[in-house]
Design a protein around this motif. Structure first.
Motif, PDB file in Angstrom:
ATOM      1  N   GLY A  66      24.186  37.692  97.326  1.00 41.78           N
ATOM      2  CA  GLY A  66      23.153  36.274  98.076  1.00 41.78           C
ATOM      3  C   GLY A  66      23.195  34.800  96.382  1.00 41.78           C
ATOM      4  O   GLY A  66      23.513  34.562  96.542  1.00 41.78           O
ATOM      5  N   GLY A 112      23.093  39.884  90.206  1.00 41.80           N
ATOM      6  CA  GLY A 112      24.009  41.535  89.298  1.00 41.80           C
ATOM      7  C   GLY A 112      23.993  42.175  90.722  1.00 41.80           C
ATOM      8  O   GLY A 112      24.878  42.870  91.087  1.00 41.80           O
ATOM      9  N   TYR A 139      24.760  54.030  98.907  1.00 38.39           N
ATOM     10  CA  TYR A 139      25.588  54.224  99.772  1.00 38.39           C
ATOM     11  C   TYR A 139      24.897  54.435 101.287  1.00 38.39           C
ATOM     12  O   TYR A 139      23.965  55.139 101.254  1.00 38.39           O
TER      13      TYR A 139
HETATM   14  C1  LIG Z   1      29.227  53.189  91.728  1.00 36.77           C
HETATM   15  C2  LIG Z   1      29.854  52.502  92.538  1.00 36.77           C
HETATM   16  C3  LIG Z   1      30.841  51.746  92.442  1.00 36.77           C
HETATM   17  C4  LIG Z   1      31.700  50.723  92.622  1.00 36.77           C
HETATM   18  N1  LIG Z   1      32.537  50.614  92.617  1.00 36.77           N
HETATM   19  C5  LIG Z   1      33.201  49.232  93.021  1.00 36.77           C
HETATM   20  C6  LIG Z   1      34.226  48.507  92.644  1.00 36.77           C
HETATM   21  O1  LIG Z   1      34.650  49.026  91.838  1.00 36.77           O
HETATM   22  N2  LIG Z   1      34.391  47.586  93.294  1.00 36.77           N
HETATM   23  C7  LIG Z   1      34.061  46.384  94.369  1.00 36.77           C
HETATM   24  O2  LIG Z   1      34.617  45.641  94.357  1.00 36.77           O
HETATM   25  N3  LIG Z   1      32.871  47.298  94.770  1.00 36.77           N
HETATM   26  C8  LIG Z   1      32.117  48.346  94.011  1.00 36.77           C
HETATM   27  N4  LIG Z   1      31.249  48.698  94.782  1.00 36.77           N
HETATM   28  C9  LIG Z   1      30.636  48.112  95.185  1.00 36.77           C
HETATM   29  C10 LIG Z   1      29.349  46.803  95.484  1.00 36.77           C
HETATM   30  O3  LIG Z   1      28.472  47.410  94.032  1.00 36.77           O
HETATM   31  C11 LIG Z   1      28.475  46.342  96.130  1.00 36.77           C
HETATM   32  O4  LIG Z   1      29.442  45.640  97.422  1.00 36.77           O
HETATM   33  C12 LIG Z   1      28.177  44.798  95.906  1.00 36.77           C
HETATM   34  O5  LIG Z   1      27.162  45.257  94.574  1.00 36.77           O
HETATM   35  C13 LIG Z   1      27.347  44.383  96.994  1.00 36.77           C
HETATM   36  O6  LIG Z   1      26.772  43.448  96.615  1.00 36.77           O
HETATM   37  P1  LIG Z   1      25.536  42.900  97.351  1.00 36.77           P
HETATM   38  O7  LIG Z   1      25.050  41.490  96.967  1.00 36.77           O
HETATM   39  O8  LIG Z   1      25.906  42.871  98.919  1.00 36.77           O
HETATM   40  O9  LIG Z   1      24.413  43.988  97.593  1.00 36.77           O
HETATM   41  P2  LIG Z   1      23.771  44.180  95.686  1.00 36.77           P
HETATM   42  O10 LIG Z   1      24.417  44.149  94.205  1.00 36.77           O
HETATM   43  O11 LIG Z   1      23.116  45.866  95.837  1.00 36.77           O
HETATM   44  O12 LIG Z   1      22.745  43.143  95.552  1.00 36.77           O
HETATM   45  C14 LIG Z   1      21.395  43.535  96.210  1.00 36.77           C
HETATM   46  C15 LIG Z   1      20.220  42.538  95.726  1.00 36.77           C
HETATM   47  O13 LIG Z   1      18.956  42.521  96.142  1.00 36.77           O
HETATM   48  C16 LIG Z   1      17.766  43.298  95.217  1.00 36.77           C
HETATM   49  N5  LIG Z   1      16.774  43.423  96.263  1.00 36.77           N
HETATM   50  C17 LIG Z   1      16.631  45.145  96.944  1.00 36.77           C
HETATM   51  N6  LIG Z   1      15.164  44.801  97.837  1.00 36.77           N
HETATM   52  C18 LIG Z   1      14.899  43.874  97.122  1.00 36.77           C
HETATM   53  C19 LIG Z   1      13.451  43.135  97.219  1.00 36.77           C
HETATM   54  N7  LIG Z   1      13.024  44.531  98.537  1.00 36.77           N
HETATM   55  N8  LIG Z   1      13.208  41.964  96.336  1.00 36.77           N
HETATM   56  C20 LIG Z   1      13.530  41.522  95.701  1.00 36.77           C
HETATM   57  N9  LIG Z   1      15.224  42.197  95.467  1.00 36.77           N
HETATM   58  C21 LIG Z   1      15.590  43.288  96.423  1.00 36.77           C
HETATM   59  C22 LIG Z   1      18.524  44.308  95.002  1.00 36.77           C
HETATM   60  O14 LIG Z   1      17.871  44.132  93.196  1.00 36.77           O
HETATM   61  C23 LIG Z   1      20.409  44.261  94.798  1.00 36.77           C
HETATM   62  O15 LIG Z   1      20.349  43.004  92.991  1.00 36.77           O
HETATM   63  C24 LIG Z   1      30.611  50.150  94.396  1.00 36.77           C
HETATM   64  C25 LIG Z   1      29.555  50.396  94.504  1.00 36.77           C
HETATM   65  C26 LIG Z   1      28.763  52.000  93.768  1.00 36.77           C
HETATM   66  C27 LIG Z   1      27.068  52.182  94.094  1.00 36.77           C
END
Ligand SMILES: Cc1cc2nc3c(=O)[nH]c(=O)nc-3n(C[C@H](O)[C@H](O)[C@H](O)COP(=O)(O)OP(=O)(O)OC[C@H]3O[C@@H](n4cnc5c(N)ncnc54)[C@H](O)[C@@H]3O)c2cc1C
Length: 474
Positions: A20, A44, A396
């Motif tokens: 985002g 984050g 996951y």
């Molecule tokens: C245990 C673990 C370890 C990891 N280690 C690594 C690593 O070492 N290196 C790496 O590159 N990646 C790692 N990852 C993957 C990484 O965390 C993700 O790829 C990344 O966070 C994805 O970003 P995103 O913005 O797609 O989703 P997210 O980070 O999940 O962001 C989505 C956002 O949407 C918000 N949201 C959800 N529903 C709503 C709603 N209804 N209203 C308003 N807001 C909402 C959430 O609060 C969140 O802030 C790991 C993941 C996990 C679970």
């Protein structure tokens, strides 16, 4: 109102995680009006870092230790420039703990011969000889994780290194898990590759695994709080503590986003939407039950009265009797994660929202975790007595054997809305790393800026059958 303001397109970005935030960056740079709606009290997403004030000082914990690796030099440059001197280089060292033994990861011949029981070495050698005669499933889509691994790695390695860990991580039998998980996570193709890699490597052999990685001084989330601050300076409206709860549609368009803040309902009228919130939630809010599910994690974080516990970044805990799947020491990533002379541990515990682990009372869980640590040879008495737990509900995407069909139907349903672009890990229902989520966010924004429908491309972006680390430039 000036004419520019009158014609300025307004894009709502749902979710303030890496995807985002990067989408917002591209859009604001291109002159769009951008509002990020984020449920949490910070940006984050799963890459955020939490601060804990302990009796010896401040500790920082990620939601499961993260590291930044990428094969995209431009993205790397962006991150380097954003963080400047606040970005450290860390080196990864990992081990697998199983049945009281410690194995180096990746496997190394000397280490295996020294540590593995004879039965394991013998079993793996026999499997290697029999492997050419085993029939392999042709199509990854129609086979299970268990079948995929057994026909490539043999029964012995499957039983020892994959079955227990995988069952614990996903909460389902590995024969109900899609083989997609294997192909995206396990860089070695089969047992012959394992055997080949155990032999001394030529200097120019490419490595399947990135040892060095970037890590911000004050935890992984430092990168995204900095990005959020820069976005606010550029004029992006970031609304925290706002839960998207309703999507208003008219024909094939989304017209407004309904969200709640402090119990009050609000509505934002918009021109376009980039949604990085779970694919299943977007389907539900637009009247479709996708049947897609996520596996959750509970993190147990504890300050420890010792300078170091080990030199490992990750310890994979394969025994099914041990609650957690990984044990980490945050100061292995950055010394600023714990007060001087002190350390901490973080245990990742897979669960489902609302199950026994998710709901378990903190002191009871602490007792269970300390008993597990003792089994692993870590003195329970070095815990300061303090702890806190954190949760990630959508850790996951559950890739069970039917997930591809359910995902495809969900995508078809959401693609009826012309002004909606799904993106990110939860939004695309893909097991992707942070850098791919950031790139997906950029692509989503570009598709709006250029007026091109690239949604199918975004859903399958970087869906290669290789583990990303193989190509990391970091
Ligand atoms: C245990 C673990 C370890 C990891 N280690 C690594 C690593 O070492 N290196 C790496 O590159 N990646 C790692 N990852 C993957 C990484 O965390 C993700 O790829 C990344 O966070 C994805 O970003 P995103 O913005 O797609 O989703 P997210 O980070 O999940 O962001 C989505 C956002 O949407 C918000 N949201 C959800 N529903 C709503 C709603 N209804 N209203 C308003 N807001 C909402 C959430 O609060 C969140 O802030 C790991 C993941 C996990 C679970």
């Amino acid at each position: 109102m000036s004419s520019t303001e009158q014609t300025q397109q307004h894009v709502a970005v749902l979710g303030g995680g890496p995807a985002g935030l990067m989408a917002a960056w591209e859009l604001v740079e291109a002159g769009y009006k951008v509002t990020i709606i984020e449920r949490d009290d910070k940006v984050g997403g799963m890459c955020a870092t939490l601060k804990f004030e302990g009796k010896h000082g401040d500790y920082r914990f990620d939601f499961g230790g993260h590291r930044f690796i990428t094969h995209n030099p431009e993205l790397l440059k962006f991150v380097d420039e954003l963080m400047a001197e606040d970005l450290l280089y860390a080196e990864r060292k990992s081990v697998i703990r199983f049945k009281g033994r410690i194995y180096q990861y990746p496997l190394a011949i000397g280490d295996l011969l020294k540590n593995a029981p004879f039965s394991l070495l013998f079993g793996a050698a026999v499997d290697l000889l029999l492997l050419p005669f085993k029939k392999r499933p042709e199509n990854r889509r129609d086979s299970s994780f268990a079948e995929w691994i057994e026909t490539r790695f043999g029964k012995t390695l499957y039983k020892n290194f994959f079955e227990g860990y995988t069952g614990k991580l996903w909460g389902i039998n590995p024969n109900r898990l899609s083989a997609d998980w294997a192909s995206q996570r396990i860089s070695l193709l089969d047992l012959k590759d394992v055997a080949r890699r155990l032999l001394p490597q030529k200097k120019d052999t490419p490595r399947t695994y990135a040892r060095k990685y970037r890590y911000p001084k004050l935890g992984f989330g430092h990168l995204y709080t900095r990005l959020g601050e820069e976005l606010v300076k550029k004029g992006v409206d970031i609304r925290l503590n706002c839960n998207v709860s309703d999507i208003k549609t008219s024909d094939d368009k989304i017209t407004a986003i309904g969200f709640t803040q402090n119990g009050e309902e609000h509505q934002l009228n918009i021109d376009s939407v980039i949604a990085t919130i779970p694919l299943s939630d977007m389907c539900r809010m637009t009247g479709y039950d996708s049947g897609l599910e996520f596996r959750s994690l509970r993190f147990f974080n504890m300050p420890m009265e010792k300078e170091n516990i080990s030199d490992n970044t990750w310890q994979y805990l394969s025994d099914p009797e041990i609650l957690g799947t990984r044990l980490q020491e945050p100061r292995r990533r950055s010394p600023y994660m714990a007060p001087e002379g002190q350390t901490s541990v973080m245990i990742e515990i897979p669960c489902n929202k609302g199950d026994e682990i998710w709901d378990m009372e903190g002191d009871k869980l602490r007792e269970r975790v300390l008993t597990d640590l003792e089994t692993l040879g870590i003195d329970r008495n070095i815990n300061t007595g303090e702890y806190f737990t954190a949760y990630t509900e959508h850790a996951y995407p559950l890739m069970d054997v039917d997930y591809q069909d359910k995902r495809e139907k969900a995508i078809t349903h959401l693609c009826q809305f012309d002004n909606l672009v799904m993106s990110g890990r939860q939004g695309s229902f893909r097991y992707i790393f942070t850098d791919t989520a950031m790139e997906m966010g950029q692509l989503a924004a570009q598709s709006i800026i250029k007026g091109e429908d690239r949604r199918r491309e975004i859903f399958d972006f970087r869906n290669e059958n290789v583990v990303l680390e193989v190509q990391s430039v970091a």
